[in-house]
Design a protein around this motif. Structure first.
Motif, mmCIF file in Angstrom:
data_model
loop_
_atom_site.group_PDB
_atom_site.id
_atom_site.type_symbol
_atom_site.label_atom_id
_atom_site.label_comp_id
_atom_site.label_asym_id
_atom_site.label_seq_id
_atom_site.Cartn_x
_atom_site.Cartn_y
_atom_site.Cartn_z
ATOM 1 N N CYS A 222 0.842 -1.199 0.000
ATOM 2 C CA CYS A 222 0.000 0.000 0.000
ATOM 3 C C CYS A 222 0.879 1.251 0.000
ATOM 4 N N HIS B 194 -0.216 4.356 0.567
ATOM 5 C CA HIS B 194 -0.820 5.432 1.368
ATOM 6 C C HIS B 194 -1.362 6.572 0.502
ATOM 7 N N ARG B 195 -1.877 6.241 -0.670
ATOM 8 C CA ARG B 195 -2.442 7.310 -1.495
ATOM 9 C C ARG B 195 -3.819 7.722 -1.004
ATOM 10 N N ALA B 196 -4.441 6.797 -0.230
ATOM 11 C CA ALA B 196 -5.785 7.044 0.285
ATOM 12 C C ALA B 196 -6.781 7.393 -0.837
ATOM 13 N N CYS C 161 -8.380 4.798 -2.257
ATOM 14 C CA CYS C 161 -8.815 3.401 -2.381
ATOM 15 C C CYS C 161 -10.164 3.262 -3.086
ATOM 16 N N CYS D 125 -7.811 0.274 -6.476
ATOM 17 C CA CYS D 125 -6.374 0.451 -6.245
ATOM 18 C C CYS D 125 -5.551 -0.348 -7.253
ATOM 19 N N PHE E 220 -2.504 -0.921 -7.308
ATOM 20 C CA PHE E 220 -1.443 -1.701 -6.663
ATOM 21 C C PHE E 220 -1.989 -2.971 -5.996
ATOM 22 N N PRO F 294 -4.757 5.631 4.938
ATOM 23 C CA PRO F 294 -5.988 4.956 4.507
ATOM 24 C C PRO F 294 -6.788 4.329 5.643
HETATM 25 S S1 SF4 Z 1 -5.333 3.332 -3.076
HETATM 26 FE FE1 SF4 Z 1 -5.516 2.689 -0.925
HETATM 27 S S2 SF4 Z 1 -4.738 0.594 -0.900
HETATM 28 FE FE2 SF4 Z 1 -4.054 1.513 -2.812
HETATM 29 S S3 SF4 Z 1 -2.043 2.252 -2.389
HETATM 30 FE FE3 SF4 Z 1 -3.474 3.933 -2.022
HETATM 31 S S4 SF4 Z 1 -3.969 3.826 0.145
HETATM 32 FE FE4 SF4 Z 1 -3.036 1.930 -0.409
#
Ligand code: SF4
Ligand SMILES: Cc1cc2nc3c(=O)[nH]c(=O)nc-3n(C[C@H](O)[C@H](O)[C@H](O)COP(=O)(O)OP(=O)(O)OC[C@H]3O[C@@H](n4cnc5c(N)ncnc54)[C@H](O)[C@@H]3O)c2cc1C
Length: 568
Positions: free
Chosen positions: A230, A232-234, A236, A240, A242, A365
């Motif tokens: 993860c 940490h892009r928040a 979600c 996602c 990734f 997140p």
């Molecule tokens: S979208 Fe959510 S799960 Fe994916 S990398 Fe960002 S914080 Fe993590």
């Protein structure tokens, strides 16, 4: 012609059918396929392929035509179903006209009608239940006794946690058992401050970091799924790329697909389950193809019902035969009754002027978690059961917009940090009651010719007393923490707003007072398993989806063993 018919039936015959591809259906698909069963997964919505079908995942704020807002004309097309009304998430929203339901009393029903279901929409909080939950109804005298205890579930919690990837700390609390954790995401300084205040002032209360389905340190089982750490892009809720958080699309469904034994059929609205009176078992399902509106049939030895709690009730209620005129397995007459949810009405907000030198823009997140502390060891309050609480703190920047010319420009370019904002939201257990129930409206049909679901559910005095206590206690705790501008609010939101609806096909020991046995098998139709929220006898305070995953894996294991013994 006869041959053609036999061939057609053969082509539509599988070892297992799974209805729904969300959190629980994804697990059923994975487990059944891995154990060698040719499995048909039927999903009412469109397909969503991991990464490819997350259209907004990598967009910047300025890439959205309306800065994230959805224009009024577009909103109107969605009717009262207003969830995910942001440009970044509109691809998950459903139109009420296409998927109606009837509220006998106000009820908010949030759905995810696409491959992956609500596993693409959830907040990923994952806590185990304990015997304080499984023994709750028997101890406190409501609903019926669960036919299982924590020891039945513990190995299955471990099993699903290792595969899904759950981050958290081992907190050593008996009412919130520790699991197979990846490293926890760090709390911010205000959360740690509140944690310290609680530890100093109370012996029975704890603030811990939330346990959540995010990969913080990928293990070989996660990289084998093609998932990464993860970031940490928040972001979600956009999906996602990734695979940083657990979803059916990133995890269980591709895993099932890799076995070569899964057939996933999107646009397939399950109408009902076919019961063969001579054989005394279910033989398959009727499906309305959402595109052609043609009615199709598919057959299998075992059927897993995972349409999400209320839809699974609907499907069983609509599965009538002369043996089961009131719905499949419904000899007790309790199908659709005793539904319950979580009470999220109590809301706290405040400010904090500490830590002026520290900042976060909130890219985290998860949030912290306050496990239940009321009525744990004995009944001490004027309400039954208790509430857990989510807690978070963040800080934004602001620019004063006064003046003109160079002065204004200077202010806009030199934004300043504001006070910390803190918030807490209750997650109360509600008591399942016979008066909270579901029914089918046979006069009003949905666009697929299926009777529309009527929902009749309401709050009670227990909920009101619990809200009062929550608001009082958190006002006290916020004051002790030095928070200011404290606001304690009852949102009065309708039941269902928590998106944790449960029950209606509850598990129990006695077929006279329950629908499912300890293996999630219908007491009266043993080759049908219900392992989503519909099976829940009571609701606990913990988020429910981890328990659905564990119940599903456990039931699938049992089903395959029974199949091999030729008992099904
Ligand atoms: S979208 Fe959510 S799960 Fe994916 S990398 Fe960002 S914080 Fe993590
Ligand atoms: C915003 C949000 C936040 C949440 N946060 C959390 C959280 O932090 N922790 C937690 O534990 N839970 C959370 N939840 C709840 C969680 O998402 C659900 O508990 C979980 O997804 C339920 O799994 P399921 O398999 O029962 O249903 P779903 O995941 O909803 O999947 C059901 C699937 O069945 C399909 N289906 C329905 N009817 C039919 C039919 N007739 N024929 C064929 N297919 C059908 C649906 O289209 C769907 O794909 C949250 C939900 C939302 C929306």
């Amino acid at each position: 012609m006869a041959n053609f018919t036999i061939d057609a039936v053969k082509a539509a015959t599988y070892d297992a059918i799974v209805i729904g591809s969300g959190i629980s259906g994804g697990w059923a698909a994975k487990e059944l396929c891995e154990k060698g069963l040719r499995t048909l997964v039927l999903e009412r919505g469109r397909d969503v392929k991991h990464v490819k079908d997350y259209p907004t995942a990598n967009l910047n704020p300025w890439d959205f035509e309306h800065r994230g807002q959805v224009p009024l004309a577009t909103r109107a097309e969605y009717g009262k179903a207003r969830s995910f009304m942001r440009e970044e998430t509109l691809h998950w929203a459903i139109k009420e006209s296409e998927q109606p339901y009837i509220e006998d009393k106000p009820f908010t029903w949030t759905r995810g009608y696409h491959v992956g279901g609500k596993s693409l929409l959830w907040a990923r909080q994952t806590q185990r239940w304990s015997d304080f939950d499984f023994e709750g109804p028997a101890r406190d005298g409501f609903a019926v006794d669960w036919p299982i205890r924590y020891n039945d579930m513990a190995p299955w919690y471990s099993y699903v946690e290792k595969f899904a990837g759950i981050s958290g700390n081992k907190d050593g609390l008996p009412h919130l058992p520790d699991g197979e954790f990846l490293p926890a995401i760090e709390m911010n300084c205000v959360e740690t401050h509140f944690q310290n205040v609680i530890a100093k002032n109370y012996t029975d209360r704890h603030l811990i970091q939330g346990r959540c389905a995010h990969i913080t340190s990928p293990q070989p089982i996660h990289t084998a799924q093609g998932r990464a750490k993860c970031q940490h892009r928040a972001l979600c809720v956009r999906g996602c790329p990734f695979g940083g958080y657990f979803s059916s699309n990133a995890s269980t469904l591709p895993w099932a697909e890799k076995t070569g034994r899964m057939t996933l059929r999107p646009h397939s609205v399950v109408h009902s389950i076919i019961y063969d009176e001579k054989k005394g078992r279910a033989t398959g399902v009727r499906v309305v193809d959402a595109n052609t509106k043609q009615m199709l049939e598919f057959y299998a030895r075992i059927i897993f019902v995972n349409g999400s709690a209320l839809n699974s009730n609907l499907i069983l209620m609509n599965s009538t035969s002369s043996r089961f005129p009131n719905g499949l397995g419904n000899d007790s007459g309790l199908l659709g009754k005793y539904i319950a949810w979580h009470n999220y009405r109590g809301r706290m907000s405040a400010e904090f002027d500490g830590f002026p030198d520290k900042a976060t823009d909130g890219k985290n997140p998860t949030h912290s978690y306050f496990p239940r502390f009321r009525n744990l060891h004995k009944q001490e309050m004027d309400f039954l059961r208790g509430y857990a609480v989510g807690f978070g703190a963040g800080r934004g920047m602001y620019a004063t917009q006064e003046g003109i010319g160079a002065g204004l420009k200077e202010q806009l370019l030199n934004r300043k940090w504001g006070n910390w904002g803190v918030s807490a939201w209750m997650m109360g257990e509600t008591i399942p009651k016979e008066t909270s129930f579901l029914a089918l409206d046979k006069e009003q049909k949905d666009p697929y010719g299926i009777p529309t679901l009527r929902i009749s559910a309401d709050w009670d005095d227990n909920d009101e007393r619990m809200i009062r206590d929550y608001l009082e206690q958190f006002t006290e705790m916020f004051t002790k923490a030095g928070f200011t501008n404290i606001k304690a609010t009852d949102s009065k939101a309708a039941p269902g707003s928590d998106i944790h609806e449960m029950g209606g096909v509850r598990m129990g020991k006695d077929p006279k007072t329950s629908l499912l046995n300890e293996w999630n098998q219908l007491h009266h139709c043993k080759n049908v398993f219900v392992t989503d929220g519909a099976c829940m006898t009571s609701t606990s305070t913990q988020n429910p989806s981890l328990t659905y995953m564990a119940l599903t894996a456990r039931a699938a294991d049992y089903a395959v063993k029974e199949l091999k013994k030729k008992n099904l």
